[in-house]
Every structure is written in C-alpha cells, then in structure tokens.
Design a protein around this motif. Structure first.
Motif, PDB file in Angstrom:
ATOM      1  N   TYR A  96      36.846  28.182  35.551  1.00 29.78           N
ATOM      2  CA  TYR A  96      37.090  27.463  36.794  1.00 29.78           C
ATOM      3  C   TYR A  96      38.552  27.500  37.216  1.00 29.78           C
ATOM      4  O   TYR A  96      38.844  27.446  38.406  1.00 29.78           O
ATOM      5  CB  TYR A  96      36.532  26.032  36.786  1.00 29.78           C
ATOM      6  N   LEU A  97      39.463  27.648  36.259  1.00 29.47           N
ATOM      7  CA  LEU A  97      40.854  27.863  36.684  1.00 29.47           C
ATOM      8  C   LEU A  97      41.014  29.270  37.241  1.00 29.47           C
ATOM      9  O   LEU A  97      41.766  29.489  38.196  1.00 29.47           O
ATOM     10  CB  LEU A  97      41.827  27.634  35.527  1.00 29.47           C
ATOM     11  N   ALA A  98      40.279  30.222  36.651  1.00 26.54           N
ATOM     12  CA  ALA A  98      40.297  31.583  37.203  1.00 26.54           C
ATOM     13  C   ALA A  98      39.764  31.557  38.631  1.00 26.54           C
ATOM     14  O   ALA A  98      40.336  32.177  39.537  1.00 26.54           O
ATOM     15  CB  ALA A  98      39.455  32.513  36.336  1.00 26.54           C
ATOM     16  N   ALA A  99      38.666  30.801  38.827  1.00 25.98           N
ATOM     17  CA  ALA A  99      38.084  30.703  40.169  1.00 25.98           C
ATOM     18  C   ALA A  99      39.098  30.067  41.123  1.00 25.98           C
ATOM     19  O   ALA A  99      39.248  30.515  42.264  1.00 25.98           O
ATOM     20  CB  ALA A  99      36.801  29.888  40.126  1.00 25.98           C
ATOM     21  N   ALA A 100      39.796  29.039  40.655  1.00 25.64           N
ATOM     22  CA  ALA A 100      40.794  28.387  41.518  1.00 25.64           C
ATOM     23  C   ALA A 100      41.892  29.373  41.902  1.00 25.64           C
ATOM     24  O   ALA A 100      42.304  29.457  43.056  1.00 25.64           O
ATOM     25  CB  ALA A 100      41.390  27.176  40.802  1.00 25.64           C
ATOM     26  N   ARG A 101      42.344  30.169  40.925  1.00 22.88           N
ATOM     27  CA  ARG A 101      43.385  31.155  41.223  1.00 22.88           C
ATOM     28  C   ARG A 101      42.880  32.158  42.250  1.00 22.88           C
ATOM     29  O   ARG A 101      43.626  32.599  43.127  1.00 22.88           O
ATOM     30  CB  ARG A 101      43.792  31.894  39.957  1.00 22.88           C
ATOM     31  N   MET A 102      41.604  32.508  42.114  1.00 26.42           N
ATOM     32  CA  MET A 102      41.055  33.476  43.061  1.00 26.42           C
ATOM     33  C   MET A 102      40.979  32.908  44.469  1.00 26.42           C
ATOM     34  O   MET A 102      40.914  33.645  45.435  1.00 26.42           O
ATOM     35  CB  MET A 102      39.659  33.899  42.616  1.00 26.42           C
ATOM     36  N   HIS A 103      40.941  31.573  44.560  1.00 24.95           N
ATOM     37  CA  HIS A 103      40.946  30.949  45.880  1.00 24.95           C
ATOM     38  C   HIS A 103      42.364  30.723  46.379  1.00 24.95           C
ATOM     39  O   HIS A 103      42.578  30.019  47.351  1.00 24.95           O
ATOM     40  CB  HIS A 103      40.199  29.616  45.843  1.00 24.95           C
ATOM     41  N   GLY A 104      43.333  31.281  45.673  1.00 21.77           N
ATOM     42  CA  GLY A 104      44.711  31.155  46.125  1.00 21.77           C
ATOM     43  C   GLY A 104      45.366  29.845  45.733  1.00 21.77           C
ATOM     44  O   GLY A 104      46.337  29.434  46.347  1.00 21.77           O
ATOM     45  N   ILE A 105      44.828  29.172  44.709  1.00 19.06           N
ATOM     46  CA  ILE A 105      45.423  27.904  44.280  1.00 19.06           C
ATOM     47  C   ILE A 105      46.340  28.185  43.094  1.00 19.06           C
ATOM     48  O   ILE A 105      45.883  28.613  42.038  1.00 19.06           O
ATOM     49  CB  ILE A 105      44.324  26.900  43.900  1.00 19.06           C
ATOM     50  N   TYR A 106      47.632  27.960  43.296  1.00 19.09           N
ATOM     51  CA  TYR A 106      48.621  28.270  42.254  1.00 19.09           C
ATOM     52  C   TYR A 106      49.558  27.089  42.060  1.00 19.09           C
ATOM     53  O   TYR A 106      49.542  26.132  42.829  1.00 19.09           O
ATOM     54  CB  TYR A 106      49.489  29.465  42.674  1.00 19.09           C
ATOM     55  N   GLY A 107      50.428  27.210  41.078  1.00 18.13           N
ATOM     56  CA  GLY A 107      51.602  26.350  40.929  1.00 18.13           C
ATOM     57  C   GLY A 107      51.295  24.869  40.859  1.00 18.13           C
ATOM     58  O   GLY A 107      50.396  24.442  40.139  1.00 18.13           O
ATOM     59  N   VAL A 108      52.059  24.090  41.616  1.00 17.90           N
ATOM     60  CA  VAL A 108      51.977  22.632  41.556  1.00 17.90           C
ATOM     61  C   VAL A 108      50.551  22.159  41.855  1.00 17.90           C
ATOM     62  O   VAL A 108      50.020  21.263  41.208  1.00 17.90           O
ATOM     63  CB  VAL A 108      52.970  22.014  42.571  1.00 17.90           C
ATOM     64  N   ARG A 109      49.929  22.783  42.836  1.00 19.64           N
ATOM     65  CA  ARG A 109      48.576  22.400  43.228  1.00 19.64           C
ATOM     66  C   ARG A 109      47.600  22.599  42.077  1.00 19.64           C
ATOM     67  O   ARG A 109      46.724  21.767  41.833  1.00 19.64           O
ATOM     68  CB  ARG A 109      48.164  23.282  44.402  1.00 19.64           C
ATOM     69  N   LEU A 110      47.759  23.705  41.374  1.00 19.67           N
ATOM     70  CA  LEU A 110      46.875  24.002  40.249  1.00 19.67           C
ATOM     71  C   LEU A 110      47.119  22.999  39.111  1.00 19.67           C
ATOM     72  O   LEU A 110      46.191  22.452  38.530  1.00 19.67           O
ATOM     73  CB  LEU A 110      47.124  25.428  39.749  1.00 19.67           C
TER      74      LEU A 110
END
Lengths: 280, 286, 231
Positions: B179-193
């Motif tokens: 699910y973190l991989a999925a979040a990264r794929m949605h362009g969610i990085y850095g502080v937001r992640l």
C-alpha cells in the motif's frame, strides 16, 4: 463382516452456527451427504461453509460455534458423542487433514523429518530407527527428489510444492481411513497444482483411503474426483458424479463450471455470481 | 456479492460498548479524568489553601477537619495532594509534547529513508539510549536550575529514543508494503507519505507506549522532586512531599503516605489506560 | 507508438551488499491498446520486472521506454508519466492502507492531481468497478477479497492511466470472483483506452485475457506467443 460395509462418512442435517449480532448465524445449514469411499470433492467459494464442514467433521469448531447433526457417522460409528480425547484419537489416526499453506501448517522451527514422524510417535509404538525408515520411505513416496535432505530440512528451506508434499507425507504416515484436503493447492502455481492433486489422488488410491477434497475450483477437482458436492451459502446445492458436471442443473454449479478462463473463452465475458443473481 | 454490502450496517462501535469490554481501561480512563478535573478545579475542590501554615496543628493525624492530616508546617495534606496534580500532569504533558513527535519523526524518517540517513539517526538514538536518564536529568537540572520547564526538558532528552526505535521498527515493516508502493504510484511522496500514511500505522503503538511510559515518567518526576530538583518549594509537589514525610515516617506515616498513594494511583491509572488503548486503537479489533 | 519497449534490460536486487540478478537481457515491445501477458512460475522474476516498469524498483540497467518516454535507471518517474502508469497488486488486502477509509484512499490522489470535484469522481470510480457508493465509508477489512480488489482497481484508475500493470490480480481470489474481475478489466480497458500488462502464473488466465504473451523462466524471456485472435 457382510458385503454391505457402512459408508466412510454418513452425515445428515449437519449445522454449524455462530451467535452473531443479528441472532444465530448458520455457516453450515443442515447439509446431508454420504461419502461412500473413493474420491469425493466438496466445492464452494469463500463463505460457502465448506471449510467449516471439514472442521465439524474433525471436531475442530471452536467456541462459540455450535455443531449439531441428526447423524454424524464414520465407518458406522457415531462421532457426535465424542469427547475431546476421542476427537484427538480420531484426528490423525482415522482422519488426516491437509491444509492450504505449508508455510502456516508446518512448524517453522522443527525439521521436516520430526514433523512427518509425529503421527507415528503419537499413534504407533515404534522404535526410533523404524520411525525414521518409515518417514523416509513416505517422503520418497510423495515424490521428494532427495528424501534424506528433505528429512533434515526446515520448512523454510522447501519450496511451496515440496512443502505441500511434506505435509501430505506427515498426514499419510499414520495411515488414516479418510484424508481431508482443504484447498491443498491454492497457494501453489498452476503447474504445481496439477502435480500435487495427481499425487494426492494416486496416494489415496494406492492406500485404499477415502478422500474429501475441498476446493473452490470446480473444473480442476472434477478431473481428480469421482463425485462432487457443491456448497453455496451453507447449503448443498448439488451432488452429482464428476462426469456429469457439464450438464448440471443448478445455475450456481453451471456458473462455477464455466467461469474458469481459457483460450476458448477469450473475447467473451465469463459467467459470474452477479449475472446469476440478475437472472433469478 | 456487490448487493450484500449495502445491507450490512457499518460496525461503528459505540464508546459505551467499548468501555464495557475492558473494565480495567475504563477504570484507568476514569482515574485519569479525575486527576485532570482535580488539577483544573483545584482552587474550588481543595478544602484549604495548600500553602497556609498552622504551626499549632502540625503533623495532625487524619480527621474530619483535615481528611489526610497535616504536614510538618501544619498545611492541609488533602489540599496539597490535590494541588500536587498540577505540576505532575503539566510536566508529564510537556515531556510527551517534546518526546513523542520528535521520536516518531526521527524513527519514521530513518525507517523510510534507509541507507545513510537511517544509520546516522539510529546510531544517535542508540547513543542517547545508553545515557542514564535520571542521572542525566539531575545533572541538567543542577546546571539549568530547578523548575518545571527545565525538569521536563531534562526528562525529555532521554525519553525520545524509545519512540524513535518503535517507529523505525514499524516503518521498516511498512517500507516494502504494497500500500505504500500504491501510494507512491499515486504520486504521494515525502511529508505527505510520512504523516498521512506511515504515521497512522506507528501512532497506535506509540500512544500505548506513551501511556505505559507515563507511569514511569510520574515516578521520575516524583524522584526529581524527592531529591529537591523539581519544582521549588513551597509549591505542592508529590515527590517533595514524600521527601518531607520521609523524615517522620515512623511516627506520622500519613505525611508520606498521602502523596505516595497519589503517585501509585496516578501510575496505575496510566498503565491501565495504556493496556486499554492498545485494544481500542486497532480498527481490526471489533 | 509502443506502450512499453524494453531492450537488454537487467534487473537486480541488492542484499547484504551483494547483487542478485533476477532478470537478464530482457527485450520486448508491447503495442498500445493490447493486452500483453507475462507468464512464469513463482520466483522467475516477473514481479520484479513489473515493479521496474511501475517505477517501484530502481535497480536496473538497459533501455526502457514507457508511453514514448525514456526512463533513467535509479531515478523516480517524471510527474507527467507518474499518473499514466498504474498498477494493481496481487494481494488486495495488502495494497490498501488498513487505516484509511476507501473514500479517503480514492480521494487523495485526485486531490493531489488538482481534481475540482473529488467526491463526484470517487462515486464515479466506485460505480465504474460496480461497487455501491456506500463502500467509501468502509475500511478495507470490512470488505471481501473481490470487493477490495475492485477498490484497488478503482484507485489505479483514478489518475486515468494509459498503461495498467497487473501483478497476479486474481490469484488470491475465488474462481467466480476472478471471473468478475477479469470481465471488469476487459470492460475498463476499452472504457479507459488502456494498455494492459498482465503478469500471471496461470496460463489459462493469460490465454483468456491476452493478445500476446511471453514466458519468463529463470530471468530469461522466452519467445513471444500469440494467443489466438491477435488483435
């Protein structure tokens, strides 16, 4: 004895219920069937109650679940009145259970050999050397390429297919009358599934055991079993010989039979449960 | 399959139902609320001015007039125990405010970043973890001078590594999660992640840990007070009160027992609460 | 234009300072608009290759071109490409954040992409995967496996991708649920005008879904198979 032996399993009105928020929930709702011996498949999807049926047959339904049956017999002897030690003797000695995932079902910190021998240790009085010999020949019988290495290995050192073979060996060694295999191949790759089912079938026939194969894949079990029971939402909806599956009556059975994708179904939508509900 | 879901009621557990499930946690929560109320309304609840001295009734045993007796200066112990909740709770909150956010951030950044960032941050954490906390706190207070803020700072300095290690362990497990991989794929990085996706997974353990730690923290604060390094007198503080009572413990036991009992109850409250929180904060625990 | 073009690609994992190559000399081309299959037994490296194409695994060398953009080894995707390449994972339970409600999980990428009416889009996405709007208030653990996989597909669709990578999307599901998901993917492929790259160990699933497929064995790609009715 006479030539009319009692069936391996004779079940009538088997119900497993759990107390729930909206009253009692029947996971298995009054199913009846007879296992005459040979290979019988119990097919259904998650939530159909197929695994709970197996648990009930093994006396493994945990509280607060309640098991009730009008008849629950194995080889003519009644199971419904068994106490815990009676069930324990039954499990392993007369009924063997093989589970889905060897990574969960095998003890990660004990060698395969000792786990295969366990059935002998508990149910038979044998010396160490003889136990070891039997375990090794059993590992060979289930198709381990190097039985001695497998005997000494820990579960994590085996691949999924080899782990499942080790489980089969551990189950067969006590020579049970009935083998219950609950989704024995769904953690494996397609190619391995065929091999393992083939192996289970061959071993069961060789030892004159009865098989109850539980699966969600109707076309696949049809190739390895003589008779098929189909469960849906706790009820038995179909009981017929595997050879006659292609012209089954019940729409749910037909859906299960046809929903496997293949080159032949390319370009067409596959039948699903929703379509079924839309029709009825 | 898709039709079933509409009919199912969304299982949102009512607070009342949750409370009934864990009586110990309820007890802890109730005790904590009581402490907070005592601290907030001390002037109205305390029977006397906690600093008012009556030398003529010094070391009086518990009675109708003075429920818990009086201390060596004739001050009412009940009033002082009630007022004593204030510095204790304030200090505990200050320490938590310093440590939990800092520790979690260090741990999450280390766990998620990996490589050099992780090595440096975690070695730093190990170093601080090796320091003896109360001794260091004493040294700091000795240098900076006693007081609420300095006490909190001194305790916080050695309390954060626990949270950093906890957060790093949790984050390391998450690093490879789908699910973190999925979040990264949605362009969610850095502080937001870190704060939107990793924090919710680390927070429950940190909160439980914090609740369990608070008991120890109260003991440490009382320890500072006992050694005269806490809040300066004459402010009512449990540790300092126990120290005073210790001088007369064989003849007038209640002088030490009153604040001592308060410390025990406060620690117990936080420990019970910590146990309960662990169950509540897991959404899969229905 | 080809959707995916690989030339002489090597993929490795690094553990304990040692490199372990899992895919070597991979070369293939996926045409835009086709469904392309990648078959192979577990552990053959097919998932690793897919994660490279998803931008999740950056330890590779060679030449990769996705939707006309050339990738650089060791680097994150450029912002323009990120939303265009999305992935659906094998285990629907693990690919959804356990503490985020479905609504939040679907809304976040939309908000980041500057969507004006995120709630309407969330309802639209759920409808696209045949789920009722009420699902938005649920946590993943309150849904069945098939429903979770539908949510994961909706999440992947939220940024309107052109290339959808599917990593064993149905191998954790029941047969009839699998049938539903495969039907859905075929429908969405047309609706969203996507290229699908499907990884599976099940040759039957590949045969049902794909125009063409390759087999990956021990890190080597073996011959492109056209699986009937090449479109």
């Amino acid at each position: 004895m006479t030539d009319t032996l009692p069936p391996v399993l004779d079940v009538a009105g088997l119900t497993v219920s759990f107390p729930g928020a909206g009253g009692e929930q029947r996971v298995v709702d009054g199913i009846s069937f007879v296992h005459p011996g040979g290979r019988l498949a119990l097919v259904g999807e998650s939530g159909s109650g197929k695994s709970m049926t197996a648990r009930a047959l093994l006396g493994l339904v945990a509280a607060p679940g309640v098991v009730a049956a009008t008849r629950l017999q194995m080889d003519g002897s009644d199971l419904s009145g068994l106490n815990e030690s009676g069930w324990q003797r039954l499990r392993g000695q007369r009924i063997g259970l093989m589970l889905q995932d060897p990574r969960h079902a095998l003890d990660p910190v004990r060698r395969i050999g000792s786990q295969v021998e366990e059935g002998l240790r508990i149910h038979r009085r044998l010396g160490r050397a003889e136990r070891r010999d039997r375990a090794l020949s059993m590992l060979e019988a289930v198709g381990m390429p190097d039985p001695l290495r497998a005997y000494r290995a820990y579960p994590h050192q085996l691949s999924g297919g080899m782990g499942q073979r080790a489980m089969l060996a551990a189950t067969l060694i006590a020579e049970p009358r009935l083998l219950i295999a609950d989704e024995p191949t769904s953690a494996l790759d397609r190619e391995l599934r065929e091999q393992v089912l083939e192996l289970i079938g061959a071993q069961v026939d060789l030892r004159g055991m009865a098989l109850l194969l539980i699966s969600h894949d109707l076309p696949q079990v049809a190739q390895h079993c003589e008779h098929v029971l189909v469960m849906h939402r706790g009820r038995l909806v179909e009981s017929l010989p595997a050879s006659r599956l292609a012209d089954a009556d019940h729409p749910y059975t037909r859906m299960l039979w046809q929903c496997r994708p293949s080159a032949a179904t390319k370009g067409r939508p596959l039948p699903t449960l929703n379509m079924l509900e839309a029709q009825t | 399959m898709t039709t079933e879901i509409v009919n199912l009621p969304v299982p949102r557990l009512v607070w009342r139902k949750r409370l009934r499930r864990s009586p110990a946690a309820t007890l802890g929560a109730a005790a904590l609320i009581l402490l907070l109320l005592l601290a907030a309304f001390a002037p109205w609840l305390a029977p006397y001015d906690p600093n008012l001295q009556h030398i003529e009734i010094r070391l009086a045993p518990p009675s109708h007039a003075h429920w818990l007796g009086t201390d060596g200066f004739g001050r009412d112990l009940a009033a002082r125990v009630i007022y004593g909740t204030r510095p204790t709770l304030l200090l505990v909150s200050l320490v938590l405010l310093f440590t939990v956010p800092f520790g979690l951030t260090v741990g999450m950044v280390a766990g998620l970043g990996g490589g050099w960032a992780e090595r440096i941050l975690m070695r730093l954490t190990d170093m601080v973890l090796a320091l003896p906390s109360l001794v260091l706190a004493l040294a700091m207070v000795a240098v900076l001078g006693p007081g609420l803020f300095n006490g909190a700072l001194a305790l916080a300095l050695t309390a954060w590594p626990a949270y950093a290690r906890l957060a790093r362990a949790e984050t390391q497990l998450l690093r490879r999660s789908d699910y973190l991989a999925a979040a990264r794929m949605h362009g969610i990085y850095g502080v937001r992640l870190v704060f939107g996706h990793v924090l919710p997974m680390c927070l429950p353990t940190a909160v439980v840990r914090a609740a369990l730690d608070m008991g120890g923290m109260i003991l440490a604060i009382a320890g500072l007070g006992f050694l005269g390094m806490g809040v300066p007198p004459p402010t009512a503080e449990w540790g300092a009160m126990v120290a005073e009572g210790g001088k007369v413990i064989f003849d007038q036991w209640w002088v030490a027992a009153a604040p001592g009992g308060a410390i025990v109850l406060a620690c117990l409250a936080f420990n019970l609460l910590g146990d309960g929180l662990r169950d509540w904060l897991d959404p899969r625990h229905d | 234009m080809s959707a995916v073009h690989l030339q002489d690609v090597r993929v490795w994992h690094r553990s304990d300072g040692r490199e372990r190559t899992v895919v070597r000399e991979a070369a293939l081309t996926v045409k835009a608009g086709e469904t392309f299959g990648l078959v192979g037994p577990s552990g053959c490296g097919k998932s690793s290759l897919l994660r490279v194409l998803a931008g999740l695994h950056r330890e590779w060398s060679g030449e990769i071109c996705l939707l006309g953009q050339t990738l650089l080894p060791g680097r994150r995707f450029e912002a323009g490409l990120r939303g265009k390449v999305q992935m659906v994972f094998q285990d629907p339970y693990a690919s959804l954040h356990p503490r985020h409600r479905i609504g939040r999980a679907l809304r976040e990428p939309l908000l980041l992409a500057g969507e004006k009416r995120p709630d309407a889009r969330v309802a639209e996405l759920l409808a696209a995967v045949d789920l009722p709007a009420a699902v938005a208030d649920r946590y993943p653990h309150q849904l069945s496996g098939g429903q979770r996989q539908r949510v994961a597909i909706a999440a992947a669709l939220s940024l309107r991708p052109s290339l959808l990578l599917l990593d064993e999307p149905t191998s954790a599901l029941d047969m009839s649920v699998q049938a539903g998901i495969l039907n859905l993917l075929n429908r969405l492929k047309t609706e969203y005008d996507m290229t699908l790259l499907l990884v599976s160990h099940d040759a039957d699933v590949i045969a049902h879904m794909c125009n063409r497929a390759v087999t990956l064995r021990d890190g080597h790609l073996e011959g492109v198979i056209g699986t009937g009715g090449d479109g």
